[in-house]
Design a protein around this motif. Structure first.
Motif, PDB file in Angstrom:
ATOM      1  N   ARG A 286     -14.296   7.443  17.765  1.00  0.00           N
ATOM      2  CA  ARG A 286     -14.320   6.343  15.727  1.00  0.00           C
ATOM      3  C   ARG A 286     -15.524   6.031  15.621  1.00  0.00           C
ATOM      4  O   ARG A 286     -17.198   6.499  15.908  1.00  0.00           O
ATOM      5  CB  ARG A 286     -13.743   4.392  16.565  1.00  0.00           C
ATOM      6  CG  ARG A 286     -13.932   2.992  15.720  1.00  0.00           C
ATOM      7  CD  ARG A 286     -13.716   2.434  16.070  1.00  0.00           C
ATOM      8  NE  ARG A 286     -12.487   2.400  16.935  1.00  0.00           N
ATOM      9  CZ  ARG A 286     -11.972   1.112  17.524  1.00  0.00           C
ATOM     10  NH1 ARG A 286     -12.496   0.209  17.375  1.00  0.00           N
ATOM     11  NH2 ARG A 286     -10.526   1.543  17.864  1.00  0.00           N
ATOM     12  N   TYR A 287     -15.633   6.070  14.368  1.00  0.00           N
ATOM     13  CA  TYR A 287     -16.673   5.854  13.606  1.00  0.00           C
ATOM     14  C   TYR A 287     -17.552   4.460  14.150  1.00  0.00           C
ATOM     15  O   TYR A 287     -16.777   3.859  13.855  1.00  0.00           O
ATOM     16  CB  TYR A 287     -16.388   6.067  12.272  1.00  0.00           C
ATOM     17  CG  TYR A 287     -17.525   6.040  11.196  1.00  0.00           C
ATOM     18  CD1 TYR A 287     -18.460   6.594  11.003  1.00  0.00           C
ATOM     19  CD2 TYR A 287     -18.029   4.575  10.004  1.00  0.00           C
ATOM     20  CE1 TYR A 287     -19.955   7.412  10.301  1.00  0.00           C
ATOM     21  CE2 TYR A 287     -19.043   4.674   9.652  1.00  0.00           C
ATOM     22  CZ  TYR A 287     -20.078   6.122   9.330  1.00  0.00           C
ATOM     23  OH  TYR A 287     -21.032   5.851   8.571  1.00  0.00           O
TER      24      TYR A 287
ATOM     25  N   ALA B  73     -14.022   9.960   4.374  1.00  0.00           N
ATOM     26  CA  ALA B  73     -13.889   7.914   3.764  1.00  0.00           C
ATOM     27  C   ALA B  73     -12.986   7.311   4.534  1.00  0.00           C
ATOM     28  O   ALA B  73     -12.922   6.267   4.774  1.00  0.00           O
ATOM     29  CB  ALA B  73     -13.611   8.043   2.398  1.00  0.00           C
ATOM     30  N   ALA B  74     -11.935   7.627   4.570  1.00  0.00           N
ATOM     31  CA  ALA B  74     -10.585   7.951   5.489  1.00  0.00           C
ATOM     32  C   ALA B  74     -11.096   7.341   6.808  1.00  0.00           C
ATOM     33  O   ALA B  74     -10.979   6.054   7.645  1.00  0.00           O
ATOM     34  CB  ALA B  74      -9.228   8.815   5.600  1.00  0.00           C
ATOM     35  N   TRP B  75     -11.655   8.411   7.967  1.00  0.00           N
ATOM     36  CA  TRP B  75     -11.827   8.400   9.058  1.00  0.00           C
ATOM     37  C   TRP B  75     -13.112   6.718   8.850  1.00  0.00           C
ATOM     38  O   TRP B  75     -13.061   5.907  10.002  1.00  0.00           O
ATOM     39  CB  TRP B  75     -12.832   9.578   9.704  1.00  0.00           C
ATOM     40  CG  TRP B  75     -12.989   9.694  10.602  1.00  0.00           C
ATOM     41  CD1 TRP B  75     -12.994   9.095  11.768  1.00  0.00           C
ATOM     42  CD2 TRP B  75     -15.265   9.657  11.229  1.00  0.00           C
ATOM     43  NE1 TRP B  75     -14.429   9.060  13.006  1.00  0.00           N
ATOM     44  CE2 TRP B  75     -15.631   9.823  12.391  1.00  0.00           C
ATOM     45  CE3 TRP B  75     -15.731  10.559  10.477  1.00  0.00           C
ATOM     46  CZ2 TRP B  75     -16.509   9.841  13.448  1.00  0.00           C
ATOM     47  CZ3 TRP B  75     -16.798  10.140  11.242  1.00  0.00           C
ATOM     48  CH2 TRP B  75     -17.156  10.446  12.241  1.00  0.00           C
ATOM     49  N   LYS B  76     -13.926   6.561   8.043  1.00  0.00           N
ATOM     50  CA  LYS B  76     -15.177   5.437   8.080  1.00  0.00           C
ATOM     51  C   LYS B  76     -14.649   4.203   8.277  1.00  0.00           C
ATOM     52  O   LYS B  76     -14.748   2.995   9.126  1.00  0.00           O
ATOM     53  CB  LYS B  76     -16.296   5.823   6.630  1.00  0.00           C
ATOM     54  CG  LYS B  76     -17.392   7.011   6.804  1.00  0.00           C
ATOM     55  CD  LYS B  76     -18.359   7.115   6.158  1.00  0.00           C
ATOM     56  CE  LYS B  76     -18.987   5.670   5.920  1.00  0.00           C
ATOM     57  NZ  LYS B  76     -20.173   5.557   4.939  1.00  0.00           N
ATOM     58  N   ARG B  77     -13.264   4.366   7.577  1.00  0.00           N
ATOM     59  CA  ARG B  77     -12.337   2.840   7.471  1.00  0.00           C
ATOM     60  C   ARG B  77     -11.786   3.074   8.169  1.00  0.00           C
ATOM     61  O   ARG B  77     -10.601   1.852   8.626  1.00  0.00           O
ATOM     62  CB  ARG B  77     -12.063   3.200   6.207  1.00  0.00           C
ATOM     63  CG  ARG B  77     -12.171   3.048   4.577  1.00  0.00           C
ATOM     64  CD  ARG B  77     -11.774   3.047   4.087  1.00  0.00           C
ATOM     65  NE  ARG B  77     -10.205   3.844   3.249  1.00  0.00           N
ATOM     66  CZ  ARG B  77     -10.328   4.739   3.004  1.00  0.00           C
ATOM     67  NH1 ARG B  77     -11.296   4.757   2.106  1.00  0.00           N
ATOM     68  NH2 ARG B  77      -9.173   5.059   2.740  1.00  0.00           N
TER      69      ARG B  77
ATOM     70  N   ASP C  66      -8.360   5.018   9.256  1.00  0.00           N
ATOM     71  CA  ASP C  66      -7.459   4.518   8.466  1.00  0.00           C
ATOM     72  C   ASP C  66      -6.836   5.974   7.837  1.00  0.00           C
ATOM     73  O   ASP C  66      -7.111   7.357   7.578  1.00  0.00           O
ATOM     74  CB  ASP C  66      -7.489   4.507   6.287  1.00  0.00           C
ATOM     75  CG  ASP C  66      -5.793   4.178   5.968  1.00  0.00           C
ATOM     76  OD1 ASP C  66      -5.265   4.650   6.666  1.00  0.00           O
ATOM     77  OD2 ASP C  66      -6.412   3.569   4.782  1.00  0.00           O
TER      78      ASP C  66
ATOM     79  N   LYS D 210       0.675  -1.551   0.184  1.00  0.00           N
ATOM     80  CA  LYS D 210      -0.214  -0.257   0.075  1.00  0.00           C
ATOM     81  C   LYS D 210       0.430   1.163   0.356  1.00  0.00           C
ATOM     82  O   LYS D 210       2.039   0.959   0.642  1.00  0.00           O
ATOM     83  CB  LYS D 210      -1.205   0.158   0.875  1.00  0.00           C
ATOM     84  CG  LYS D 210      -1.756   1.366   1.341  1.00  0.00           C
ATOM     85  CD  LYS D 210      -2.654   0.976   0.461  1.00  0.00           C
ATOM     86  CE  LYS D 210      -4.040   2.339   0.355  1.00  0.00           C
ATOM     87  NZ  LYS D 210      -4.688   1.611  -0.307  1.00  0.00           N
TER      88      LYS D 210
END
Length: 227
Positions: free
Chosen positions: A174-175, A148-152, A154, A129
């Motif tokens: 955390r999401y 989107a990164a927060w949801k994952r 990452d 990666k």
């Protein structure tokens, strides 16, 4: 008159065995050698630290040389494609590895986001990666990338388009996919940049985006509003 203590046969054998055992167990100090404490552990730690760095270095040098074939020998196809898409000049300093993630950073130019260059995740003998500082041309694209990164979960993906302070604030919680639903409300102008908002029951989250189309946009801070 002196008295001598005479041991019987069984007792004498036992005493002799005890004495002999004591002599053979305690070796002379000159015959004992002691390895430096932690020598094996230190060597193993150095080897473990060098392995990701060596693999990351091979990919970095292959990228600098424009050699995709060499890059493919040490990285997955997705990782190769990602690093060869880097929009800025090459980072000029190796910043070490944290676990299996190795970073190369800029010291002479400013790029958007908190990653400040390139990060590589090394798994086994390959880079699997690659994260990059990104040149994002729309405020909404920077905000939705960070969301989107927060949801994952990452953080490195978040740092591609978010300042360290913004990522730290957002990732403090955390999401929760079973929690409140976030509704993206778009971005609107504010002094010095844009405010991109998500509404949810009980309040809203605002990402404050700065930059320009020419230099790239990134999220500098995150704030919250309560109803």
């Amino acid at each position: 008159m002196s008295r001598r203590l005479v041991l019987g046969g069984g007792a004498a054998l036992a005493a002799t065995a005890t004495l002999t055992l004591g002599l053979t167990t305690a070796a002379p100090a000159s015959a004992r050698t002691t390895a430096p404490a932690g020598t094996d552990a230190s060597a193993s730690a150095r080897t473990a630290a060098q392995a990701p760095a060596g693999t990351a270095g091979k990919l970095f040098r292959a990228w600098l040389a424009g050699d995709r074939a060499a890059a493919a020998r040490v990285a997955t196809p997705a990782a190769v494609n990602t690093i060869f898409s880097y929009a800025f000049r090459a980072p000029d300093r190796f910043d070490g590895c944290s676990g299996n993630v190795c970073r190369y950073v800029h010291t002479s130019v400013r790029v958007p986001g908190g990653l400040n260059g390139i990060a590589m995740t090394v798994t086994g003998s390959k880079v699997t990666k690659v994260y990059l500082s990104r040149h994002v041309e729309r405020p909404a694209a920077a905000a939705t990338h960070l969301f989107a990164a927060w949801k994952r979960g990452d953080r490195y993906a978040g740092l591609e388009v978010g300042a360290e302070a913004a990522v730290r604030t957002l990732f403090r919680v955390r999401y929760d996919p079973r929690g409140v639903t976030h509704h993206f409300q778009g971005c609107s102008k504010e002094p010095k940049g844009y405010a991109c908002a998500w509404s949810y029951d009980g309040g809203a989250m605002i990402m404050h985006v700065r930059g320009s189309k020419a230099t790239g946009y990134d999220v500098r801070s995150v704030t919250y509003l309560a109803d």
